[in-house]
Design a protein around this motif. Structure first.
Motif, short mmCIF file in Angstrom:
data_model
loop_
_atom_site.label_atom_id
_atom_site.label_comp_id
_atom_site.label_asym_id
_atom_site.label_seq_id
_atom_site.Cartn_x
_atom_site.Cartn_y
_atom_site.Cartn_z
N PRO A 132 -7.60 12.94 15.71
CA PRO A 132 -8.56 12.69 14.48
C PRO A 132 -9.08 11.45 14.55
CG PRO A 132 -6.69 14.29 13.65
CD PRO A 132 -5.92 13.82 15.28
N ARG A 133 -10.15 11.26 13.93
CA ARG A 133 -11.03 9.73 13.29
C ARG A 133 -10.12 8.99 12.50
NH1 ARG A 133 -15.72 8.26 13.72
NH2 ARG A 133 -16.29 9.68 14.22
N LYS A 134 -9.16 9.71 11.80
CA LYS A 134 -7.74 9.14 10.76
C LYS A 134 -6.46 8.85 12.00
CE LYS A 134 -10.38 9.40 6.26
NZ LYS A 134 -10.26 9.87 5.17
N GLY A 135 -6.53 9.32 12.59
CA GLY A 135 -5.22 9.32 13.42
C GLY A 135 -4.29 10.87 13.12
N ARG A 136 -3.23 11.15 13.93
CA ARG A 136 -2.47 11.82 13.86
C ARG A 136 -1.27 11.86 13.37
NH1 ARG A 136 2.14 15.05 14.88
NH2 ARG A 136 1.68 17.37 15.13
N ALA A 137 -0.82 11.83 12.06
CA ALA A 137 0.40 11.72 11.05
C ALA A 137 1.88 11.96 12.59
CB ALA A 137 0.54 11.86 10.27
N HIS A 183 2.21 7.19 12.93
CA HIS A 183 0.43 7.86 14.04
C HIS A 183 0.20 7.31 14.68
CE1 HIS A 183 -1.79 4.74 10.60
NE2 HIS A 183 -2.03 4.99 11.49
N ARG A 231 5.34 5.04 7.28
CA ARG A 231 4.08 5.72 7.84
C ARG A 231 4.52 6.06 10.11
NH1 ARG A 231 -0.92 5.04 7.67
NH2 ARG A 231 -0.41 2.80 6.65
N ARG A 253 -3.26 6.52 16.34
CA ARG A 253 -5.23 6.30 16.77
C ARG A 253 -5.54 5.93 17.45
NH1 ARG A 253 -6.78 3.72 10.99
NH2 ARG A 253 -8.08 4.93 11.42
N ASP A 303 -9.36 3.95 19.23
CA ASP A 303 -10.59 3.31 17.96
C ASP A 303 -11.22 3.90 19.12
OD1 ASP A 303 -12.30 1.04 19.22
OD2 ASP A 303 -11.00 -0.28 18.64
N ARG A 304 -12.18 4.05 18.47
CA ARG A 304 -13.62 5.56 18.83
C ARG A 304 -14.04 4.41 20.07
NH1 ARG A 304 -11.46 8.90 16.25
NH2 ARG A 304 -11.73 11.43 16.96
N ASP A 340 0.57 -1.05 -0.07
CA ASP A 340 0.17 0.10 -0.30
C ASP A 340 0.93 1.07 0.21
OD1 ASP A 340 -2.62 -1.73 0.17
OD2 ASP A 340 -2.52 -1.43 2.17
#
Length: 251
Positions: free
Chosen positions: A83-88, A60, A58, A62, A64-65, A52
């Protein structure tokens, strides 16, 4: 035997674990860092080159809500702005292809006799299986010092900062290697909080007279000229401070 996971606990000599037990895992082309828990709400990941993302790595954090909501529902306090998609993260580049991605810090307050009972980790200890190793940071800290564990990801070969001293002091954990050819090392330190302060907002107020001590863990990124890494800080505050924070969050 190839070790794929390392567990790390902080204690006061031979005491039970104080604060969270942390888990460092190599899985496929990735590395993961998270507190070992029944409900796992967040993790820091270091993804190596793969199908991918063939051109690089990468890093980051994350959350799990659903897991975070379950923790709230059972009466524990959790709050975050990730953030929902994580913090890089970029990682703090120490040398070409070498990145410090995280620091776990245990504050000396966890070892203080007046707070030690509140700092204890409840529940059974995790098993140490055939592909898992364990380490305990057990030396008693002097006042206003901290036990740090620095995590570094590198290409080509393991990287140890302060190479001679870390070998002499037996301060090394790992290395772990993932399937993308990256390495992860962890090095433990004892540092002065005056010379190496905890980031603002992660050193929470200690219990006042009459308040109830409670262990707590906080996290935040720290930006610098060489990039950024993520701090996780284990410490002690008061149940009253936590409840006030919960009320602010709900209000």
């Amino acid at each position: 035997m190839t070790i794929k996971e390392i567990l790390v606990a902080f204690t006061a000599g031979d005491s039970p674990a104080l604060g969270n037990i942390w888990r460092i895992t190599a899985k496929k082309s990735d590395f993961y860092l998270d507190p070992h828990a029944t409900v796992e709400a967040f993790h820091l990941s270091a993804h190596g080159p793969n199908g991918d993302h063939p051109d690089g790595h990468r890093f980051h954090v994350r959350v799990d809500r659903k897991a975070a909501a379950a923790i709230q529902a059972q009466g524990d306090f959790i709050s975050h702005k990730i953030p929902r998609k994580g913090r890089a993260l970029n990682g703090e580049e120490l040398a070409p292809g070498v990145f410090r991605i995280a620091r776990i810090r245990w504050l000396w307050d966890l070892q203080r006799p007046r707070f030690r009972q509140a700092a204890r980790l409840p529940g059974p200890l995790p098993d140490v299986s055939s592909n898992r190793s364990a380490a305990r940071l057990s030396r008693i800290l002097a006042p206003n010092r901290a036990a740090d564990l620095d995590l570094i990801v590198s290409y080509n070969e393991p990287y140890w900062p302060d190479e001679r001293n870390s070998l002499r002091d037996k301060a090394r954990l790992g290395p772990l290697r993932n399937e993308s050819g990256m390495w992860l090392t962890a090095t433990s330190y004892q540092r002065s909080q005056t010379a190496h302060p905890t980031p603002e907002g992660l050193a929470l107020p200690l219990p006042k007279p009459g308040e109830d001590p409670n262990r707590i863990m906080g996290g935040a990124p720290e930006d610098g000229a060489a990039g950024d890494m993520y701090w996780f800080v284990e410490g002690v505050t008061s149940r009253q401070f936590i409840e006030a924070s919960r009320s602010e969050q709900e209000g």
